[in-house]
Enzyme design. Structure first.
Site, mmCIF file in Angstrom:
data_model
loop_
_atom_site.group_PDB
_atom_site.id
_atom_site.type_symbol
_atom_site.label_atom_id
_atom_site.label_comp_id
_atom_site.label_asym_id
_atom_site.label_seq_id
_atom_site.Cartn_x
_atom_site.Cartn_y
_atom_site.Cartn_z
ATOM 1 N N CYS A 222 2.658 -123.881 -36.666
ATOM 2 C CA CYS A 222 3.701 -123.776 -35.643
ATOM 3 C C CYS A 222 4.750 -122.754 -36.054
ATOM 4 O O CYS A 222 5.653 -123.056 -36.844
ATOM 5 C CB CYS A 222 4.359 -125.136 -35.405
ATOM 6 N N CYS B 295 8.272 -123.713 -35.070
ATOM 7 C CA CYS B 295 8.887 -124.701 -35.955
ATOM 8 C C CYS B 295 9.330 -124.086 -37.278
ATOM 9 O O CYS B 295 10.416 -124.403 -37.784
ATOM 10 C CB CYS B 295 7.903 -125.836 -36.254
ATOM 11 N N ASP B 296 8.490 -123.240 -37.860
ATOM 12 C CA ASP B 296 8.682 -122.838 -39.253
ATOM 13 C C ASP B 296 8.964 -121.357 -39.474
ATOM 14 O O ASP B 296 9.244 -120.945 -40.602
ATOM 15 C CB ASP B 296 7.424 -123.215 -40.066
#
Length: 328
Positions: free
Chosen positions: A138, A141-142
């Site tokens: 992701c 997300c990261d």
């Protein structure tokens, strides 16, 4: 935890990620006494992540810690938990019936499906070793963690190209590794990718090993095989993003509820209602677009509210139904 003698609930929640736990909070607050079956991976995908920096109200929180807090919140509100899995659902008779792995059966007036989805992985032992420590599925997300770093993306579809483009907002360079000689992504996305000077594409290539440090754990180098030239090369990167698709955990309802886009449960637009009355779906099980913890939590809230309205309508219809003696 659940009273062992209890076998019926107004709301049965299947799954324990952000969608499931949020549904549990809202259903319990509505005094519906929900039962939540946690499944094989309590807490869902966030339990295999490290820092989460896009959860509102937390500048940074460990994924497993966040899920422990969500579980505790749902339990404190009054949601009963079962550490078990659902192996079968019967929608043919009402109330609906769920069979658990332990052999126990539960009946329910409404069901919220929140079993989530799992990223598709390459299946490399080194990939498994570095998950959460340089290997991610992701970028949204990261990606923030790789400011000024070199990163790699694996895949050739829309998701891979979108993630590569997104990562250019943070990374110094992005290497896209694709096993084919052309991308499957939409042409407009391809044009953007090829026009971005930060992105390099390795065609007809695949990752064979991810290497790095063990203490602390972190990615340093990726070994890539060029299938056309039959040679390998080691590329220095700090992050590897696997973007070869997601697989919704919809096996439980396969053939029982309409799905689309490779297994995502179809819901009525703007709601969490499925085609089966009283059965709702929330989170990554139905969302093939956003796939974020916060959107999953939002859909868990929607599902609980949809279930509450459904149950209220059922009670209203029952109250309006004439008694037998009225016909005598």
């Amino acid at each position: 935890m659940l009273d062992a003698t209890r076998t019926h609930t107004s709301v049965l929640i299947i799954g324990s990620g952000p969608a499931g736990y949020t549904a549990g909070v809202y259903a319990a607050r509505a005094m519906l006494a929900p039962i939540l079956v946690q499944g094989i991976q309590p807490g869902g995908q966030l339990t295999i992540t490290t820092d989460v920096e896009n959860w509102p109200g937390d500048e940074s929180v460990e994924g497993p810690d966040l899920m422990i807090r969500m579980e505790a919140h749902a339990a404190q509100t009054g949601c009963d938990m079962i550490a078990d899995i659902v192996t079968d659902l019967d929608f043919k008779t009402y109330p609906y019936t769920a069979t658990l792995g332990s052999g126990k059966t539960l009946t329910a007036n409404s069901i919220i499906l929140a079993t989530g989805a799992q990223a598709r992985w390459l299946g490399l032992p080194s990939e498994e070793f570095f998950k959460g420590f340089g290997v991610s599925a992701c970028a949204t997300c990261d990606g923030f963690f790789y400011r000024g770093q070199d990163v790699m993306v694996v895949g050739g579809g829309n998701t891979a190209v979108e993630e590569a483009l997104f990562l250019t907002n943070f990374a110094s360079s992005v290497t896209l590794v694709h096993r084919g000689d052309s991308l499957r992504a939409e042409r407009i996305l391809q044009n953007r990718l090829f026009a971005n000077p930060k992105i390099k594409v390795l065609w007809s290539s695949e990752i064979v090993e991810i290497m790095g440090t063990t203490a602390p754990r972190g990615v340093e180098t990726v070994r890539v095989l060029d299938n056309a030239a039959v040679v390998t090369s080691d590329i220095a990167v700090k992050g590897v993003f696997i973007a070869i698709g997601h697989k919704p955990a919809s096996e439980l309802v396969a053939g029982k509820i309409e799905t689309h886009s490779g297994g995502y449960v179809r819901v009525e637009p703007g709601t969490t209602r499925t085609a089966i009355p009283g059965v709702f779906a929330a989170g990554d099980l139905t969302d093939h677009v956003y796939r974020q913890a916060v959107t999953s939590a939002g859909m868990g809230c929607m599902a609980a509210l949809d279930a509450e309205r459904f149950l209220a309508s059922q009670r209203a219809m029952a109250a309006e139904k004439p008694a037998v003696e009225d016909y005598v």
